[in-house]
Design an enzyme around this catalytic site. Structure first.
Site, PDB file in Angstrom:
ATOM      1  CG  HIS A   1      24.983  42.132  51.119  1.00 52.43           C
ATOM      2  ND1 HIS A   1      25.962  41.392  51.764  1.00 52.43           N
ATOM      3  CD2 HIS A   1      25.648  42.664  50.164  1.00 52.43           C
ATOM      4  CE1 HIS A   1      26.968  41.483  51.238  1.00 52.43           C
ATOM      5  NE2 HIS A   1      26.719  42.046  50.027  1.00 52.43           N
TER       6      HIS A   1
ATOM      7  CE1 TYR B   1      40.147  49.201  45.659  1.00 57.04           C
ATOM      8  CE2 TYR B   1      38.392  48.690  46.952  1.00 57.04           C
ATOM      9  CZ  TYR B   1      39.257  48.151  46.058  1.00 57.04           C
ATOM     10  OH  TYR B   1      39.358  47.063  45.429  1.00 57.04           O
TER      11      TYR B   1
ATOM     12  NE  ARG C   1      35.654  44.248  45.542  1.00 50.85           N
ATOM     13  CZ  ARG C   1      34.454  43.838  46.223  1.00 50.85           C
ATOM     14  NH1 ARG C   1      33.542  43.580  45.426  1.00 50.85           N
ATOM     15  NH2 ARG C   1      34.462  43.673  47.510  1.00 50.85           N
TER      16      ARG C   1
ATOM     17  CD  GLU D   1      27.460  20.296  37.095  1.00 49.91           C
ATOM     18  OE1 GLU D   1      26.145  20.247  37.306  1.00 49.91           O
ATOM     19  OE2 GLU D   1      28.370  19.913  36.329  1.00 49.91           O
TER      20      GLU D   1
ATOM     21  CE  LYS E   1      28.751  46.009  49.583  1.00 50.69           C
ATOM     22  NZ  LYS E   1      27.719  44.883  48.956  1.00 50.69           N
TER      23      LYS E   1
ATOM     24  CB  SER F   1      31.867  40.654  50.347  1.00 43.50           C
ATOM     25  OG  SER F   1      30.926  41.560  50.665  1.00 43.50           O
ATOM     26  CB  ALA F   2      34.578  37.266  48.496  1.00 48.77           C
ATOM     27  CB  CYS F   3      30.085  33.828  49.778  1.00 49.02           C
ATOM     28  SG  CYS F   3      30.951  33.859  51.538  1.00 49.02           S
TER      29      CYS F   3
ATOM     30  CG  ASP G   1      26.505  43.700  46.044  1.00 48.65           C
ATOM     31  OD1 ASP G   1      26.821  42.545  47.000  1.00 48.65           O
ATOM     32  OD2 ASP G   1      26.856  44.829  46.494  1.00 48.65           O
TER      33      ASP G   1
ATOM     34  NE  ARG H   1      32.486  45.878  54.125  1.00 49.54           N
ATOM     35  CZ  ARG H   1      32.848  44.631  53.588  1.00 49.54           C
ATOM     36  NH1 ARG H   1      32.357  44.304  52.366  1.00 49.54           N
ATOM     37  NH2 ARG H   1      32.699  43.673  54.477  1.00 49.54           N
TER      38      ARG H   1
END
Length: 610
Positions: A249, A220, A389, A518, A229, A271-273, A296, A78
């Protein structure tokens, strides 16, 4: 100019046909092609990208019906500095968005669009965000000059002529315009290179009042797949505000206990968490089961029974590849076994994919995401871009829930908010009530990831509701919308709200919590709290599990008693500092800061200093 059509126009909607003709006149493509969403179309366009040299076919036995793309190094994520909310009134965009006067922006972009598709095909993509026929779903039409975009939209949205049938002669659609911004002269080709414009000419623009999306210069991800998005969050959040629902989101998961009781949980994480990992979790607690509704985005409306129902408006997954492995997310790995598109990962000598964190060493030399030879231990840069991705069909996911395409959606029992925080935020805590939960959602902060091109990775930024880059209007008004929705519903029908943090570390920098499967132990406690069970203690920051409330059977050797105490403790000094930082952040809201947030912040400070 006369417009050449490569196939007949299946649309009956006069407004749509005129819109396509208008843009064809501006962009001046070689011709116009109306997409039908068929397998034949997907295969033909995928072959076209391979023949052009922009894509590489992967080994048919190892990775059937799959391809690899390498983007230009300037076009890998982005571009938030080039993303605009062009509301008529600048104040409506708020402090978290970039604003340009819509007339000025359109004039600027129209100069770029003029002739931008010369030598290329203008594809018309009719798509539905959400199951066809759902009253929560919306129809979008994207025009693009990128075959890469078309095949990704095939996976990420519901593309079909059935969408045009639902649209009919007078139906409304959200118009989405996209171009890679690289016209071709007569006889010119891309020469096997990813087409895009220079960074200075990249624009991802949203016009909230007219519900339009204009994207130029990037091919992209969310910059170009405009159903994602751009439509599903930035424009949809405005529509949701106006119509009284939520566009968020958020992942959606189905959680079933050993007795067969089901709860549905939605979770907001930057993002990416770990959204995809959590949505496809394989529990380590015996007898518990997690299934995926979405990974997402969630669209939610109140049903006739007063509960909040959610659909996943998407049709596939656009996941971050690095770090995805059979340990972290085996279901995602099975989802990409076939029928997948990979972007900016490494290519093995036997035509398979590899990325950092995939769980095994690279099998020999690779070709990295820039197209260069790469060797483990010798190359200084990673084989895969950190924001590489995969695009995969949701239907290929082995834990996809039966209800994932239910047009009426699933009733949400709980919301989770969380980010990547090494300190202060505990493993899990529950809000006292709805407004306190909204307050906790507004405080979310996270380490910046590689998903944004123009931000410094590793620093902390506030990301309310994980919507910072995606809210299509003033963030203060957005939070007020959440508060209004809470007031409009019966308390017993509202989802309970929790904050989680899988990323706590000790002073040595070691993980306090093993994460991955876990995390089901935390989900179990959330489930129990939704049932009116699960022991908890009241603390200044909310309800927290008692020392024995988190099921620890089988955790021996993974989490020490000392670590568990730290994970479930309240860092008073840390939270006082958090209040100060939140107060500073709230100043950005100006007079749009809801009174309820002021009251919640003051209440937290009082409780911490009592």
């Amino acid at each position: 100019m006369s417009i050449k059509y490569f196939n007949s126009t299946p649309a009956k909607n006069k407004k749509l046909i005129e819109w396509v003709e208008e843009w064809a006149g501006i962009c001046k493509p070689e011709g116009v092609y109306w997409c039908d969403g068929s397998t034949e179309e997907y295969t033909r366009l995928m072959e076209k990208t391979i023949e052009s040299g922009v894509a590489t076919r992967l080994d048919e036995e190892k990775r059937p019906n799959s391809v690899l793309f390498r983007s230009d190094p300037s076009d890998v994520a982005r571009v938030e500095n080039n993303t605009f909310i062009a509301s008529v009134d600048e104040a409506d965009a708020g402090p978290t968005n970039n604003w340009i006067d819509p007339e000025e922006l359109k004039a600027r972009m129209l100069k770029l669009y003029d002739g931008c598709m010369k030598g290329r095909t203008l594809y018309v993509i009719p798509f539905s965000m959400g199951p066809l026929g759902s009253d929560i779903a919306k129809i979008g039409i994207e025009i693009t000059d990128s075959a890469y975009v078309v095949i990704n939209m095939h996976i990420m949205t519901r593309v079909s002529t059935g969408v045009l049938e639902i649209l009919g002669e007078n139906g409304e659609f959200i118009p989405c315009v996209h171009s890679v911004g690289k016209p071709l002269a007569a006889g010119e080709t891309d020469e096997g290179l990813w087409p895009c414009a220079p960074l200075k000419d990249k624009y991802i623009s949203h016009f909230p009042e007219t519900r339009e999306i204009w994207s130029y210069g990037s091919g992209y991800g969310g910059n170009a797949l405009l159903g994602k998005k751009c439509l599903a969050l930035r424009i949809a959040s405005v529509v949701a505000r106006d119509e009284g629902w939520l566009a968020e989101h958020m992942l959606i998961l189905k959680l079933t206990n050993p007795e067969g009781t089901v709860k549905y949980i939605a979770g907001a994480f930057p993002s990416a968490c770990g959204k995809t990992n959590l949505a496809m979790l394989i529990p380590t607690v015996p007898g518990w089961k997690v299934e995926t509704i979405g990974d997402d985005i969630a669209w939610m409306k109140f049903g006739e029974d007063g509960r909040l129902y959610a659909i996943n408006p998407e049709f596939g997954f656009f996941g971050v590849a690095p770090g995805t492995s059979d340990e972290s997310n085996p279901s995602a790995m099975r989802s990409v076994d076939r029928d997948s598109i990979f972007t900016n990962v490494g290519l093995t000598e036997d035509k398979d994919i590899w990325w950092e964190g995939i769980g095994y060493d690279p099998p020999g030399k690779l070709i990295d995401w820039k197209g260069n030879e790469w060797e483990n231990g010798k190359s200084e840069t990673p084989a895969a871009h950190p924001n590489a991705r995969f695009t995969a069909k949701a239907s290929n996911c082995p834990v996809i829930a039966d209800e994932w395409e239910d047009p009426k959606g699933v009733p949400i029992n709980a919301f989770l908010f969380g980010g990547r925080r090494a300190s202060v935020v505990p493993l899990v805590h529950q809000s006292f009530d709805w407004n306190h939960g909204v307050f906790l959602g507004s405080m979310v902060g996270s380490e910046i990831t590689a998903a944004a091109l123009d931000l410094k990775a590793g620093t902390i930024r506030r990301d309310p509701f994980a919507m910072l880059p995606f809210c299509g209007y003033h963030i203060g008004d957005y939070i007020s919308h959440w508060i209004r929705l809470g007031k409009s519903a019966e308390e017993e029908n509202l989802p309970k709200i929790f904050c989680v943090n899988w990323f706590r570390k000790n002073k040595k920098g070691d993980w306090l919590w093993p994460g991955f499967g876990e995390n089901s132990r935390v989900l179990k406690w959330v489930f129990e709290r939704c049932e009116g069970k699960g022991t908890a203690v009241e603390t200044p920051i909310g309800y927290m599990p008692t020392s024995d409330a988190i099921d620890s059977s089988g955790l021996e050797g993974k989490v020490s008693e000392e670590n568990m105490r730290e994970l479930l403790s309240v860092d008073i000094e840390g939270w006082i500092s958090e209040c100060d930082m939140t107060g500073e952040y709230y100043k950005k809201f100006g007079d749009k800061l809801p009174e309820e947030l002021k009251s919640q912040l003051a209440g937290l400070k009082d409780r911490l200093t009592e």
